[in-house]
Write a protein that holds these residues in place. Structure first.
Motif, PDB file in Angstrom:
ATOM      1  N   GLY A  54       0.732  -1.591   0.023  1.00  0.00           N
ATOM      2  CA  GLY A  54       0.106   0.065   0.426  1.00  0.00           C
ATOM      3  C   GLY A  54       0.950   1.315   0.194  1.00  0.00           C
ATOM      4  N   ALA A  55       2.538   1.149   0.068  1.00  0.00           N
ATOM      5  CA  ALA A  55       2.957   2.630  -0.154  1.00  0.00           C
ATOM      6  C   ALA A  55       3.004   3.421  -1.372  1.00  0.00           C
ATOM      7  CB  ALA A  55       3.878   2.040   0.731  1.00  0.00           C
ATOM      8  N   GLY A  56       2.524   2.184  -2.680  1.00  0.00           N
ATOM      9  CA  GLY A  56       2.463   2.604  -3.647  1.00  0.00           C
ATOM     10  C   GLY A  56       3.883   2.186  -4.714  1.00  0.00           C
ATOM     11  N   LYS A  57       4.113   0.898  -4.374  1.00  0.00           N
ATOM     12  CA  LYS A  57       5.359   0.923  -4.861  1.00  0.00           C
ATOM     13  C   LYS A  57       4.485   0.052  -6.656  1.00  0.00           C
ATOM     14  CE  LYS A  57       5.560  -3.374  -2.587  1.00  0.00           C
ATOM     15  NZ  LYS A  57       4.669  -1.918  -0.961  1.00  0.00           N
ATOM     16  N   SER A  58       3.679  -0.282  -7.179  1.00  0.00           N
ATOM     17  CA  SER A  58       2.903  -0.037  -8.118  1.00  0.00           C
ATOM     18  C   SER A  58       3.366   1.149  -8.844  1.00  0.00           C
ATOM     19  CB  SER A  58       1.830  -1.108  -8.343  1.00  0.00           C
ATOM     20  OG  SER A  58       1.716  -2.173  -7.149  1.00  0.00           O
ATOM     21  N   THR A  59       2.465   2.195  -8.025  1.00  0.00           N
ATOM     22  CA  THR A  59       1.862   3.376  -8.844  1.00  0.00           C
ATOM     23  C   THR A  59       3.633   3.809  -9.188  1.00  0.00           C
ATOM     24  OG1 THR A  59       0.285   3.543  -7.347  1.00  0.00           O
ATOM     25  CG2 THR A  59       0.955   5.415  -8.508  1.00  0.00           C
ATOM     26  N   ARG A  97      -3.334  -1.916 -14.046  1.00  0.00           N
ATOM     27  CA  ARG A  97      -2.381  -0.151 -13.054  1.00  0.00           C
ATOM     28  C   ARG A  97      -1.532  -0.338 -14.373  1.00  0.00           C
ATOM     29  NH1 ARG A  97      -2.497  -0.730  -8.057  1.00  0.00           N
ATOM     30  NH2 ARG A  97      -1.405  -2.393  -7.483  1.00  0.00           N
ATOM     31  N   ASN A 190       6.391   8.347  -0.337  1.00  0.00           N
ATOM     32  CA  ASN A 190       5.416   8.574  -1.023  1.00  0.00           C
ATOM     33  C   ASN A 190       4.554   8.999  -0.618  1.00  0.00           C
ATOM     34  OD1 ASN A 190       4.233   8.152  -3.738  1.00  0.00           O
ATOM     35  ND2 ASN A 190       3.290   6.805  -3.257  1.00  0.00           N
ATOM     36  N   LYS A 191       3.185   9.635  -1.346  1.00  0.00           N
ATOM     37  CA  LYS A 191       2.323   9.747  -0.297  1.00  0.00           C
ATOM     38  C   LYS A 191       2.631  11.399   0.599  1.00  0.00           C
ATOM     39  CE  LYS A 191      -0.166   5.840  -0.764  1.00  0.00           C
ATOM     40  NZ  LYS A 191      -1.468   4.594  -0.160  1.00  0.00           N
ATOM     41  N   ASP A 193       1.437  14.049  -0.144  1.00  0.00           N
ATOM     42  CA  ASP A 193       0.499  14.994  -0.072  1.00  0.00           C
ATOM     43  C   ASP A 193      -0.533  14.205   1.805  1.00  0.00           C
ATOM     44  OD1 ASP A 193      -0.119  12.243  -1.799  1.00  0.00           O
ATOM     45  OD2 ASP A 193      -2.000  12.850  -1.400  1.00  0.00           O
ATOM     46  N   GLU A 225       4.997  12.199  -5.161  1.00  0.00           N
ATOM     47  CA  GLU A 225       3.412  11.725  -5.180  1.00  0.00           C
ATOM     48  C   GLU A 225       3.444  11.641  -6.130  1.00  0.00           C
ATOM     49  OE1 GLU A 225       1.120  15.542  -4.902  1.00  0.00           O
ATOM     50  OE2 GLU A 225       2.719  15.842  -3.483  1.00  0.00           O
ATOM     51  N   ALA A 226       2.850   9.820  -5.949  1.00  0.00           N
ATOM     52  CA  ALA A 226       2.836   8.785  -7.462  1.00  0.00           C
ATOM     53  C   ALA A 226       1.846   9.374  -7.902  1.00  0.00           C
ATOM     54  CB  ALA A 226       3.100   7.409  -7.073  1.00  0.00           C
TER      55      ALA A 226
HETATM   56  P1  GDP Z   1       1.551  -1.095  -3.022  1.00  0.00           P
HETATM   57  O1  GDP Z   1       0.528  -1.900  -2.786  1.00  0.00           O
HETATM   58  O2  GDP Z   1       2.957  -0.621  -2.553  1.00  0.00           O
HETATM   59  O3  GDP Z   1       2.276  -1.306  -4.822  1.00  0.00           O
HETATM   60  O4  GDP Z   1       1.059   0.342  -3.790  1.00  0.00           O
HETATM   61  P2  GDP Z   1      -0.317   1.173  -4.675  1.00  0.00           P
HETATM   62  O5  GDP Z   1       1.135   1.624  -5.627  1.00  0.00           O
HETATM   63  O6  GDP Z   1      -1.134  -0.325  -4.951  1.00  0.00           O
HETATM   64  O7  GDP Z   1      -0.380   1.957  -3.864  1.00  0.00           O
HETATM   65  C1  GDP Z   1      -1.727   1.548  -2.624  1.00  0.00           C
HETATM   66  C2  GDP Z   1      -2.412   2.490  -3.291  1.00  0.00           C
HETATM   67  O8  GDP Z   1      -2.494   4.568  -2.853  1.00  0.00           O
HETATM   68  C3  GDP Z   1      -3.565   3.164  -4.231  1.00  0.00           C
HETATM   69  O9  GDP Z   1      -5.270   3.910  -4.053  1.00  0.00           O
HETATM   70  C4  GDP Z   1      -3.030   4.431  -4.765  1.00  0.00           C
HETATM   71  O10 GDP Z   1      -3.209   4.598  -5.968  1.00  0.00           O
HETATM   72  C5  GDP Z   1      -2.352   5.334  -3.698  1.00  0.00           C
HETATM   73  N1  GDP Z   1      -1.229   6.223  -3.999  1.00  0.00           N
HETATM   74  C6  GDP Z   1       0.105   6.061  -4.546  1.00  0.00           C
HETATM   75  N2  GDP Z   1       0.455   6.517  -4.286  1.00  0.00           N
HETATM   76  C7  GDP Z   1      -0.002   7.858  -4.210  1.00  0.00           C
HETATM   77  C8  GDP Z   1       0.361   8.974  -3.525  1.00  0.00           C
HETATM   78  O11 GDP Z   1       1.422   9.652  -3.776  1.00  0.00           O
HETATM   79  N3  GDP Z   1      -0.593  10.683  -2.394  1.00  0.00           N
HETATM   80  C9  GDP Z   1      -1.805   8.956  -2.188  1.00  0.00           C
HETATM   81  N4  GDP Z   1      -2.521  10.400  -1.869  1.00  0.00           N
HETATM   82  N5  GDP Z   1      -2.437   7.749  -2.561  1.00  0.00           N
HETATM   83  C10 GDP Z   1      -1.426   7.186  -3.816  1.00  0.00           C
END
Ligand code: GDP
Length: 317
Positions: A54-59, A97, A190-191, A193, A225-226
């Motif tokens: 959920g940290a944003g790796k895929s994004t 994604r 990440n995030k 914001d 902020e991916a």
């Molecule tokens: P992963 O599990 O680490 O791969 O995380 P994901 O890329 O799936 O991201 C998890 C959630 O966080 C998704 O709903 C993304 O849209 C959201 N997300 C990713 N980057 C950001 C960001 O910079 N800011 C915010 N607010 N949400 C983000």
């Protein structure tokens, strides 16, 4: 092998099939494939992306791919999920994604999971990385879901490791315990914001400061902020800086040597154990004897250590 030839020419369909063969340990063909692949590896740069779910790796991977494609680089992406029973490109989330890249010939995306990895997932991932490398990808991104030992082992096969954290990814101490701090070449917060991002950056700065040991590489912390594509160019810039630093200091060569050595050790280990087990199976008398020893161990009549020593002695080992 014809199909390997096609992989070397950059044929993505053949690549897909060979990866499946490697993943499935197909009919003892893996060794043969890897022997043919091996002379053609070493050109791709490998970037590991790890961190809590959920940290944003895929994004981040998704956005990095865009930047790399703009530079005309061919990219391979491997998403590894050790907790998932699926394999062969079945991680639905990643597929959706990454959809925008599916029509792009210059991007190859593959998901991997536990099934069909006799030598363990890290070993299989390492082979898949090589196959991608030989197929002519310039960059290989390896994304792992989660923070276990398996992920750490997979990261050993990469050149630059991004550790992605977010203010929501929970306890910083927990992440530290998971060993992520030791493997990070670049921290990505990440995030940015979200509330708490600055505190997290300060925490990590403090932790890096505490750790001291100034090496040749000063681990940067990049805020992103991916989802909004903010900070991605800077992240890419830091990756390139790290690559140059590794190249310049000879560290890249050293890492690759270490990787090859470890692979030799692991492969030999696996082959020795396999052969040994086969010879035990074929020796009825020995099998029966080991069966009896196991019986005794189960009943507590002999301790497991003495039992193991006894068995090895009986095999003259
Ligand atoms: P992963 O599990 O680490 O791969 O995380 P994901 O890329 O799936 O991201 C998890 C959630 O966080 C998704 O709903 C993304 O849209 C959201 N997300 C990713 N980057 C950001 C960001 O910079 N800011 C915010 N607010 N949400 C983000």
């Amino acid at each position: 092998m014809d199909i390997v030839e096609r992989v070397l020419k950059g044929d993505n369909l053949a690549l897909s099939r060979v990866i499946s063969m490697v993943e499935g340990e197909s009919n003892g063909k893996v060794s043969e494939i890897m022997k043919l692949i091996n002379p053609h590896i070493g050109k791709a740069y490998r970037i590991g992306v790890t961190g809590p779910p959920g940290a944003g790796k895929s994004t981040i991977v998704d956005k990095l791919v865009v930047v790399m494609r703009r530079e005309g680089l061919k990219v391979g992406v491997i998403a590894v999920d050790p907790s998932s029973p699926f394999t062969g490109g079945a991680l639905l989330g990643d597929r959706i994604r990454m959809q925008q890249h599916y029509l792009d010939e210059g991007v190859f995306i593959r998901s991997m999971a536990t099934r069909g990895s006799m030598g363990g997932l890290p070993q299989t991932a390492s082979s898949v990385i090589k196959v991608l490398d030989a197929s002519g990808k310039d960059i290989i991104l390896i994304e792992t879901v989660g923070v276990g030992q398996c992920e750490l082992d997979i990261m050993k096969n990469t050149d630059t490791v991004l550790v992605v954290l977010s203010p929501e990814s929970g306890d910083t101490i927990q992440t530290m315990k998971a060993g992520l701090y030791e493997i990070a070449d670049i921290f990505v917060i990440n995030k940015a914001d979200r509330p708490g991002a600055n505190n997290l950056i300060v925490d990590i700065q403090a932790m890096l400061h505490l750790r001291g040991e100034p090496g040749s590489w000063d681990i940067p912390i990049v805020a992103t902020e991916a989802v909004n594509n903010v900070g991605i160019e800077e992240l890419y810039h830091q990756i390139q800086r790290h690559r140059q630093a590794l190249d310049g200091s000879g560290e890249l060569l050293k890492r690759r040597q270490q990787q090859r050595r470890e692979e030799f050790m692991k492969t030999s280990e696996r082959k020795i154990i396999k052969r040994l087990l086969r010879s035990v199976e074929q020796d009825g008398q020995l099998s029966r004897y080991i069966g009896k020893v196991i019986d005794k161990v189960e009943k507590g009549e002999i301790d497991p250590y003495s039992a193991a020593d006894e068995v090895l002695k009986s095999m003259n080992l």
